[in-house]
Scaffold this active site. Structure first.
Site, PDB file in Angstrom:
ATOM      1  N   THR A  35       0.823  -1.324  -0.100  1.00  0.00           N
ATOM      2  CA  THR A  35       0.073  -0.067  -0.075  1.00  0.00           C
ATOM      3  C   THR A  35       0.587   1.279   0.113  1.00  0.00           C
ATOM      4  OG1 THR A  35      -0.289  -0.274   2.383  1.00  0.00           O
ATOM      5  CG2 THR A  35      -1.970  -1.150   1.041  1.00  0.00           C
ATOM      6  N   PHE A  42      -6.910  -5.235  -0.027  1.00  0.00           N
ATOM      7  CA  PHE A  42      -8.266  -5.868  -0.461  1.00  0.00           C
ATOM      8  C   PHE A  42      -9.412  -5.513   0.566  1.00  0.00           C
ATOM      9  CE2 PHE A  42      -5.029  -8.355  -2.447  1.00  0.00           C
ATOM     10  CZ  PHE A  42      -5.596  -8.325  -3.825  1.00  0.00           C
ATOM     11  N   GLN A 108       1.542 -13.362  -0.555  1.00  0.00           N
ATOM     12  CA  GLN A 108       0.335 -13.418  -1.138  1.00  0.00           C
ATOM     13  C   GLN A 108       0.056 -12.344  -2.402  1.00  0.00           C
ATOM     14  OE1 GLN A 108      -3.046 -13.986   2.289  1.00  0.00           O
ATOM     15  NE2 GLN A 108      -1.017 -12.851   3.033  1.00  0.00           N
ATOM     16  N   VAL A 110       0.816 -10.423  -5.963  1.00  0.00           N
ATOM     17  CA  VAL A 110       1.029 -10.690  -6.972  1.00  0.00           C
ATOM     18  C   VAL A 110       1.756  -9.916  -7.981  1.00  0.00           C
ATOM     19  CG1 VAL A 110      -1.028 -12.414  -7.193  1.00  0.00           C
ATOM     20  CG2 VAL A 110      -1.315  -9.947  -7.788  1.00  0.00           C
ATOM     21  N   ASP A 111       2.127  -8.749  -7.389  1.00  0.00           N
ATOM     22  CA  ASP A 111       2.822  -7.651  -8.142  1.00  0.00           C
ATOM     23  C   ASP A 111       4.167  -7.931  -8.379  1.00  0.00           C
ATOM     24  OD1 ASP A 111       4.121  -7.319  -5.495  1.00  0.00           O
ATOM     25  OD2 ASP A 111       2.491  -5.741  -4.797  1.00  0.00           O
ATOM     26  N   HIS A 126       0.189 -16.909  -4.469  1.00  0.00           N
ATOM     27  CA  HIS A 126      -1.036 -16.609  -5.239  1.00  0.00           C
ATOM     28  C   HIS A 126      -0.955 -16.189  -6.678  1.00  0.00           C
ATOM     29  CE1 HIS A 126      -3.542 -15.637  -1.360  1.00  0.00           C
ATOM     30  NE2 HIS A 126      -3.629 -16.928  -1.631  1.00  0.00           N
TER      31      HIS A 126
END
Ligand code: OAD
Length: 246
Positions: A35, A42, A108, A110-111, A126
């Site tokens: 963030t 999420f 977790q 995905v970036d 993920h």
């Protein structure tokens, strides 16, 4: 307020001392790690799932029932990445791996920011949103093929990012490696996750070592952790690094 800051400083110092003692440390990250790089998480106030029901965009059913919506959601997230980059905390984790302060990272996210910052031993539980494959035949495609709405050049199937959708299994090999590492860890540092998603929320508790949790709010039961540090991931990592390297 002052008491809170003081407490967090003491806890940070305690975690730094545990890190110095530990011969095998594994980090588990979630969306709260990104963030501060400008990527929404999420479940926080500005999180994706506060605006959109995950079942309406992130399932295999939607991939087939409403490809336009599926494509729109993931294209938006992929495009959102182009203006973001890993923050200082990511580079600290990369330096820690290089200096054998940590052994691996299970994420977790995905970036792919951990690898971009320089970490090598990363378990993407993920998947990764930057790589694209055909859902039918598995052939890899360029990101541009997905963004421009093309179908698979081999079989005509639907293109999708290589992320785990709701209802899909986690990549088995990656999961097993992460679990093995966490089981043998003397210290697990959990950063920026609400720990609401199964099965990853079980991982930290598979260790026989200590568990420290860095998050800007307590997720789950605080008694499950040996240490909780309330704060921003990037800030706390900078503070830890100052102590460790001083
Ligand atoms: P969540 O959004 O559920 O949780 C992120 C946590 O990080 C929250 O507890 C926030 O308060 C905290 N947080 C936010 N910014 C922070 C910061 N700068 N420093 C410290 N903490 C911060 O995200 P995840 O737990 O990662 O799965 O979500 C798990 C999975 O749910 C995701 O991988 C995704 C989602 O559905 C899939 O898409 C398969």
């Amino acid at each position: 307020m002052l008491a809170g800051k003081h407490e967090s400083r003491m806890e940070t110092a305690k975690l730094a001392s545990w890190m110095k003692q530990s011969k095998y440390t594994v980090v588990l990250t979630g969306a709260g790690m990104s963030t501060e790089s400008g990527i929404p998480d999420f479940r926080s106030e500005n999180g994706w799932w506060r605006r959109i029901d995950p079942r309406s965009v992130a399932t295999k059913e939607v991939l087939y029932a409403d490809y336009t919506l599926f494509h729109e959601f993931y294209s938006m997230r992929i495009r959102g990445l182009t203006c973001c980059k890993p923050h200082k905390g990511y580079y600290i984790l990369a330096q820690w791996e290089k200096n054998n302060i940590i052994n691996s990272i299970a994420t977790q996210n995905v970036d792919r920011f951990h690898q971009i910052a320089g970490n090598h031993k990363v378990y993407e539980l993920h998947g990764c949103i930057r790589t694209i494959r055909c859902d039918s035949c598995g052939t890899a495609h360029a990101m541009g093929d997905f963004l421009d709405g093309s179908g698979c050049t081999g079989c005509g199937g639907r293109l999708r990012p290589d992320v785990v959708l709701f209802g899909e299994a986690l990549p088995r090999d990656t999961w097993e490696k992460a679990m093995t590492d966490i089981e043998r860890a003397e210290l697990v540092i959990v950063i920026g996750t609400s720990l609401q998603v199964y099965p990853v929320n079980q991982l930290p508790f598979m260790t026989r070592g200590r568990i420290a949790y860095i998050n800007n709010e307590i997720g789950g039961d605080s008694h499950q952790f040996d240490l909780f540090i309330k704060g921003k991931a990037g800030d706390i990592l900078c503070k830890l690094d100052e102590i460790i390297t001083s």
